[in-house]
Write an enzyme that holds these catalytic residues in place. Structure first.
Site, PDB file in Angstrom:
ATOM      1  N   HIS A 483       0.861  -1.185   0.000  1.00 54.20           N
ATOM      2  CA  HIS A 483       0.000   0.000   0.000  1.00 54.20           C
ATOM      3  C   HIS A 483       0.893   1.230   0.000  1.00 54.20           C
ATOM      4  O   HIS A 483       1.758   1.381   0.861  1.00 54.20           O
ATOM      5  CB  HIS A 483      -0.921   0.038   1.210  1.00 54.20           C
ATOM      6  CG  HIS A 483      -1.833   1.227   1.211  1.00 54.20           C
ATOM      7  ND1 HIS A 483      -3.053   1.225   0.575  1.00 54.20           N
ATOM      8  CD2 HIS A 483      -1.680   2.472   1.740  1.00 54.20           C
ATOM      9  CE1 HIS A 483      -3.617   2.411   0.716  1.00 54.20           C
ATOM     10  NE2 HIS A 483      -2.815   3.184   1.423  1.00 54.20           N
ATOM     11  N   CYS A 484       0.674   2.104  -0.968  1.00 53.10           N
ATOM     12  CA  CYS A 484       1.525   3.282  -1.125  1.00 53.10           C
ATOM     13  C   CYS A 484       0.731   4.549  -0.824  1.00 53.10           C
ATOM     14  O   CYS A 484      -0.153   4.930  -1.598  1.00 53.10           O
ATOM     15  CB  CYS A 484       2.086   3.347  -2.544  1.00 53.10           C
ATOM     16  SG  CYS A 484       3.194   4.755  -2.804  1.00 53.10           S
TER      17      CYS A 484
END
EC number: 2.3.1.225
Length: 776
Positions: A483-484
């Site tokens: 997850h960025c």
């Protein structure tokens, strides 16, 4: 009052009643027969179940053969000696399989509580009474299995007609007892059977009340999402929230409050859940649970002043203004004054976002789930574009190719950044219809694969290979990478290429921007003349930087800010390019470092895990036949995994690490020496920075160790560097990672050849099939 079930024969299971606070039956002690046929009182028991060696997990325990006359049928059932029982039946076909021992218990009870699938199947097929009521608690075999969370035994009994709605002498039905076991997957399975979810026991407790009292947050969430009443009351007027307050589990409290549990409900003594929490000194977790649910301790709903949409817009606009202010500060003030002001301005932005705009959200990950980091990237792109238009476009003659390259990189960066944000990363569709979910559950149970590896209890969906449940997005993502927060999205199967292109375009654009900045300064800045008095010199760094700072401090700050981004983006790009060449994701590399295999807890590699799953399916009797294995194949009771995790299976090698291990002094504890203290201090200081820059995935845990261990033998998806890169950069949409649930027997290469063949041949199926090695 303790209640005991005893027998004249040696098997002895004791059950005592406890909370809340007088009527929950739990397993206290079990005396089982050893392999030699003698009684072992010191055997290691967990949940009424003999702990087997890890090599025995998923198959029948091999014992020395005993003559039928050595033990009666009840002892054989407790041992799980299916062969001996079959021989006894062959010798005496009229044998009463529902006979009672001294405890008024049938053989099926003993086989069920010890999770002997083969024995249970033989007894049922031979005519044993499946709903026989026995023991001092007057319970059925199904209830004995449910009490210990034996999923596959429960499934077998229900599929053969066992009634889950029978109550024992304490008023517990099968749903109550499975809730007592704290095993999530059996509870999920039972919730899709014909049972009343709000059925009460003798004291008026529902399954949700029991889960809340036990602090089983996963069970609480599962029951709520299946329609359990959050405001039902027991005989004392207590609601599930009262029981959650008694336990003091903030996550359970959060789930109940989010589902609409009344904060003002009073039990018969007039106490609210808050009153009980305060009386039991559990006000802190109660308050935290309320806050994470969006409520204050006074029962007032906490809402943002701007509303969700305007909050997103404000967070988007704030970095644009603050970055301009920070960069302009050095234009207005000397460096030694501007630096403190710039730091204060940046901290002011942080304060505004965290405590003002997002102040009503108490979740720890509220910043990473917001658009804050993506807004910083957006603001940076805006001011970089402004600098190029206002300075480089007409004032850098002789650098046409650099300007053209920068335009390409800038446009490509903006486009891929946008697509990485808005593109579905590969969210696995959630289960919608109960019938559809039940069908998936039944298929997985029949195959012996209903566990956290294969099913997500949050999304209510089957999990494809290489997927993971993202806690931030609260969705399962196919071929999950990470997850960025910088793209305000997960990186998965459908947007991984856009994300990596964004990083590469960003790096190329920064390099060209720095080159054009240097050219612009050299061609347009006047000669820098330091002050004549050495004591009043305002710039003691290089002449070029002093010249740039004196001529255009805004541009210099923009260039330095861009250079800072070049550091972490370069590391990110190199690591992702390497992972692409090895057909791996960041999550899988991290798993290699932490567990020694790609797919999480469950086996040494995805290849080994798939083999283990097939063995497990055969062991629990998924196929046709009389033989079967214990429930241990799916892990011990209560060991089912959550939404972002896998079932805790013992390693294939057979060794289970624990306090008794002696692998050297380093395996027994940790050091408090100077180096350890310095290391801890360094992690404390650099940890937040690494998280913000996105480098924490390479420093926390054992991610670097995972890179070293990423050999082909541990990666069944690796098709070689060239093919891996072609597969990533030039996708032909052959592989739908949202529907790939297992590795074909012939391997990944065989699967890909089959897909390509189906695509070329008219009428080809073009979808996933199990491919044998002879077909390729």
């Amino acid at each position: 009052m303790d209640q005991e079930m005893t027998t004249v024969a040696s098997p002895d299971i004791r059950v005592k009643a406890t909370s809340p606070d007088s009527n929950r039956a739990v397993l206290e002690q079990s005396i089982v027969l050893s392999d030699s046929g003698r009684l072992d009182e010191g055997s290691s028991i967990r949940g009424g179940e003999l702990e087997r060696d890890s090599q025995e997990v998923g198959r029948e325990t091999v014992r020395e053969p005993l003559m039928c006359h050595d033990l009666d049928i009840h002892a054989l059932a407790q041992r799980g000696d299916t062969a001996a029982i079959a021989a006894m039946l062959q010798e005496n076909p009229s044998l009463n399989l529902s006979a009672r021992d001294a405890q008024d218990v049938t053989p099926l009870h003993w086989a069920a509580i010890n999770a002997h699938m083969g024995t249970c199947r033989l007894l049922i097929d031979s005519g044993a009474d499946i709903d026989a009521i026995g023991g001092e608690l007057k319970a059925t075999p199904l209830q004995w299995a449910a009490r210990n969370g034996h999923l596959y035994v429960v499934h077998l009994l229900i599929s053969r007609g066992a009634d889950p709605n029978i109550h024992d002498s304490q008023g517990f039905n099968t749903l109550h007892l499975i809730t007592h076991s704290s095993a999530v997957m059996p509870l999920l399975y039972m919730l899709h059977q014909p049972v009343a979810i709000d059925e009460k026991d003798t004291d008026g407790h529902t399954a949700l009340m029991w889960a809340a009292y036990q602090g089983d947050a996963l069970s609480v969430d599962l029951l709520i999402r299946h329609g359990a009443s959050v405001n039902s009351t027991d005989n004392a007027g207590m609601t599930p929230l009262h029981w959650a307050a008694v336990k003091g589990n903030k996550v359970s409290i959060m789930h109940l409050v989010e589902a609409g549990a009344s904060l003002d409900a009073k039990e018969e003594a007039g106490k609210t859940p808050r009153d009980m929490a305060e009386e039991l000194r559990g006000l802190v977790p109660f308050q935290k649970g309320l806050e994470e649910a969006g409520w204050s301790i006074d029962g007032v709903k906490m809402e943002g002043k701007l509303g969700p949409r305007n909050t997103i817009l404000a967070i988007f606009l704030l970095p644009i203004a603050v970055l301009w202010l920070i960069f302009s500060t050095f234009k207005w003030l000397p460096v030694y004054v501007g630096v403190p002001f710039a730091i204060a301005e940046f901290m002011g932005m942080q304060y505004t976002v965290v405590l003002v705009l997002l102040g009503h959200i108490k979740a720890q990950d509220k910043v990473s789930t917001s658009n804050y980091f993506a807004s910083i990237i957006t603001a940076s792109l805006i001011w970089v574009g402004y600098c190029w238009i206002s300075r480089f476009a007409v004032n850098t003659p002789g650098y046409a190719f650099s300007n053209l390259g920068f335009i390409i990189m800038f446009v490509g960066c903006c486009w891929t950044f946008w697509t990485a944000i808005v593109t579905d990363p590969g969210f696995v569709p959630k289960g919608q219809q109960d019938a559809e979910i039940k069908e998936v559950l039944e298929d997985l149970v029949d195959a012996g694969r209903l566990n956290g590896t294969n099913f997500c209890i949050v999304c209510m969906a089957r999990k494809p290979l290489r997927s993971k449940h993202c806690r931030t997005c609260n969705r399962c993502v196919a071929r999950f990478d990470h997850h960025c927060p910088w793209i305000w999205n997960c990186v998965g199967a459908k947007n991984h290429r856009s994300f990596l292109l964004f990083v590469l375009f960003l790096i190329g654009g920064i390099i060209l921007f720095i080159r054009l900045t240097i050219a612009y300064i050299q061609q347009n800045a006047p000669e820098y003349i330091p002050t004549p008095n050495p004591g009043l010199t305002t710039c003691d760094i290089s002449t070029t930087l002093c010249q740039a700072g004196d001529f255009d401090p805004f541009l210099l700050c923009m260039a330095l800010w861009s250079t800072l981004q070049l550091t972490w983006t370069s590391v990110l790009a190199i690591s992702h390019l390497w992972q692409v060449s090895r057909q791996m994701t960041t999550f899988e590399v991290s798993n290699l470092g932490r567990y020694g295999f790609m797919g999480g807890r469950g086996g040494q590699s995805l290849r080994d895990q798939s083999g283990a799953m097939l063995k497990q399916a055969a062991a629990v009797g998924a196929g046709i036949g009389m033989s079967g294995a214990g429930e241990e194949a799916a892990g011990p009771p209560g060991a089912e995994a959550g939404p972002e995790g896998n079932a805790l299976l013992p390693p294939p090698g057979g060794h289970v690490h624990g306090p008794q291990c002696r692998h050297g002094d380093h395996a027994r504890g940790h050091s408090h020496g100077v180096l350890h203290i310095c290391g801890a201090l360094w992690k404390t200081l650099t940890g937040p920075l690494m998280t913000i820059l996105g480098l924490d995935r390479f420093t926390k845990g054992k991610a670097l160790g995972g890179m070293k261990r990423a050999g082909r033998d541990q990666n069944p998806f690796d098709m070689g560097m060239v093919k891996n890169c072609i597969d990533f950069w030039l996708p032909d949409n052959d592989v739908d990672y949202m529907t790939v649930y297992e590795i074909p027997p012939g391997g990944w290469r065989a699967y890909r050849r089959k897909l390509a063949m189906d695509k070329r041949v008219p009428g080809g199926k073009g979808r996933y099939e199990v491919v044998s090695e002879q077909e390729v």
